[in-house]
Scaffold this active site. Sequence first.
Site, PDB file in Angstrom:
ATOM      1  N   ASP A 202       6.417  51.156  35.842  1.00 36.93           N
ATOM      2  CA  ASP A 202       5.420  51.167  36.904  1.00 36.93           C
ATOM      3  C   ASP A 202       5.021  52.615  37.173  1.00 36.93           C
ATOM      4  O   ASP A 202       5.880  53.499  37.306  1.00 36.93           O
ATOM      5  CB  ASP A 202       5.984  50.537  38.180  1.00 36.93           C
ATOM      6  CG  ASP A 202       4.939  50.431  39.268  1.00 36.93           C
ATOM      7  OD1 ASP A 202       4.129  49.481  39.220  1.00 36.93           O
ATOM      8  OD2 ASP A 202       4.919  51.296  40.163  1.00 36.93           O
ATOM      9  N   ILE A 203       3.677  52.869  37.206  1.00 38.93           N
ATOM     10  CA  ILE A 203       3.198  54.229  37.463  1.00 38.93           C
ATOM     11  C   ILE A 203       3.411  54.555  38.949  1.00 38.93           C
ATOM     12  O   ILE A 203       2.983  53.797  39.823  1.00 38.93           O
ATOM     13  CB  ILE A 203       1.710  54.368  37.090  1.00 38.93           C
ATOM     14  CG1 ILE A 203       1.494  54.000  35.618  1.00 38.93           C
ATOM     15  CG2 ILE A 203       1.208  55.783  37.354  1.00 38.93           C
ATOM     16  CD1 ILE A 203       0.032  53.960  35.204  1.00 38.93           C
ATOM     17  N   ASN A 210      -5.611  56.496  42.565  1.00 37.60           N
ATOM     18  CA  ASN A 210      -6.933  55.853  42.561  1.00 37.60           C
ATOM     19  C   ASN A 210      -7.759  56.267  43.772  1.00 37.60           C
ATOM     20  O   ASN A 210      -8.952  56.532  43.672  1.00 37.60           O
ATOM     21  CB  ASN A 210      -6.780  54.332  42.549  1.00 37.60           C
ATOM     22  CG  ASN A 210      -6.797  53.757  41.138  1.00 37.60           C
ATOM     23  OD1 ASN A 210      -7.284  54.383  40.215  1.00 37.60           O
ATOM     24  ND2 ASN A 210      -6.249  52.564  40.979  1.00 37.60           N
ATOM     25  N   HIS A 215     -11.556  55.012  40.619  1.00 35.17           N
ATOM     26  CA  HIS A 215     -11.065  53.982  39.693  1.00 35.17           C
ATOM     27  C   HIS A 215     -11.342  54.330  38.229  1.00 35.17           C
ATOM     28  O   HIS A 215     -10.594  53.880  37.350  1.00 35.17           O
ATOM     29  CB  HIS A 215     -11.686  52.632  40.046  1.00 35.17           C
ATOM     30  CG  HIS A 215     -11.149  52.060  41.327  1.00 35.17           C
ATOM     31  ND1 HIS A 215      -9.907  51.494  41.431  1.00 35.17           N
ATOM     32  CD2 HIS A 215     -11.696  52.002  42.575  1.00 35.17           C
ATOM     33  CE1 HIS A 215      -9.697  51.082  42.670  1.00 35.17           C
ATOM     34  NE2 HIS A 215     -10.769  51.385  43.401  1.00 35.17           N
ATOM     35  N   ASP A 219      -8.503  54.205  35.488  1.00 38.35           N
ATOM     36  CA  ASP A 219      -8.493  53.549  34.166  1.00 38.35           C
ATOM     37  C   ASP A 219      -8.048  54.527  33.081  1.00 38.35           C
ATOM     38  O   ASP A 219      -7.285  54.165  32.174  1.00 38.35           O
ATOM     39  CB  ASP A 219      -9.896  53.027  33.835  1.00 38.35           C
ATOM     40  CG  ASP A 219     -10.270  51.825  34.695  1.00 38.35           C
ATOM     41  OD1 ASP A 219      -9.370  51.238  35.323  1.00 38.35           O
ATOM     42  OD2 ASP A 219     -11.475  51.474  34.726  1.00 38.35           O
ATOM     43  N   GLU A 245      -0.689  48.319  37.342  1.00 40.72           N
ATOM     44  CA  GLU A 245      -0.200  49.543  36.718  1.00 40.72           C
ATOM     45  C   GLU A 245       1.187  49.367  36.112  1.00 40.72           C
ATOM     46  O   GLU A 245       1.887  50.337  35.846  1.00 40.72           O
ATOM     47  CB  GLU A 245      -0.184  50.695  37.732  1.00 40.72           C
ATOM     48  CG  GLU A 245       0.828  50.557  38.861  1.00 40.72           C
ATOM     49  CD  GLU A 245       0.305  49.786  40.069  1.00 40.72           C
ATOM     50  OE1 GLU A 245       0.840  49.977  41.168  1.00 40.72           O
ATOM     51  OE2 GLU A 245      -0.655  48.992  39.903  1.00 40.72           O
TER      52      GLU A 245
END
Length: 339
Positions: A202-203, A210, A215, A219, A245
Amino acid sequence: MSDNDRIKIAHMVLDHAERLLDAMDPPPIPEEFSGDAVFIQFHEKILALREIMASFACGDLSQQIQLRGVVAGSCKALQANLRHMAWKVQQIEKGDYTQRMDFMGDFSSSFNKMVVQLETTIKALQQKEEALTNLAVSLQEEVKRRSDTLLKLKKSEAEFKYLAQHDPLTGVFNRRSFFALTQESLVGSIALKKDCCFCLLDIDYFKAFNDTYGHVEGDNALKFVVSMAQSSLRQTDIMGRYGGEEFIFFFSDTDLSQGVAAAERIRAAIENTPLTLDDGKTVYLRASLGVAGLLASWALTHSCSALQAHVIRLADEALYQAKNEGRNKVCAAELKGLD
């Protein structure tokens, strides 16, 4: 000389002339006339006419006719007509169907009809040949169109298959395909009595990233994490997008300590490599990872699908432990089989 002698001589001359005209092999000059120049001249003239007619019969029109008289003149006329007819045939052979003949009676009429019929037949054949050529060209074009269509269909099929199996943003396997592929790999690993691991990533603080950079950059961050992770994986490892994520990994033929080491390589690659934003600014991302091991011996009492779900649940718990302990770290779940 008596009348009987004259008649006898006349009969001898007539007999010799008849033999010259009829015999396959010409007779020699009778001894009685061997010294008569007039008879000898007559004999040679008949022989010359024989030779001329024989050459005509064989199709040889090259004979030079030196004789004079009505018969010789008729032979010359016949020779000229035959030569002219041969020339006309040669012209027809070259494709000139305008040739006609009017100097050989009924033969001329038949010849002219033959030429007309030949011209008609040739034109019909040419039309059929042209039609067949056009048909062949059309068939070739149709085959090419169908081949192109088939290639496009195959390409579209491959593209649709790829899209059905992969995450459209990052290019890694989507969740459904990841579970299907790892199910197959898990069966193979267990059959070979080899342990394996699942890992969840998980980031860290991705929502804040974000909110700060937008966004589009979010991405780009997801694709960056995929690139860093893939650079640390083996060919036998499988990576998928778990959701948002979060990403998931399957490490085949790997015990828990090796799985933790693999996860640490991924975490370090992300931490130590800057991400360049569209405006040229560089930032550093962090990630938390949870690893859970699966022992091949567990398959003796449980199905592969049940074990897969169980170990992924353990990896998820280890991930939350990493987050709770400050993030940007790897935590391993306790080796714990299903009850």
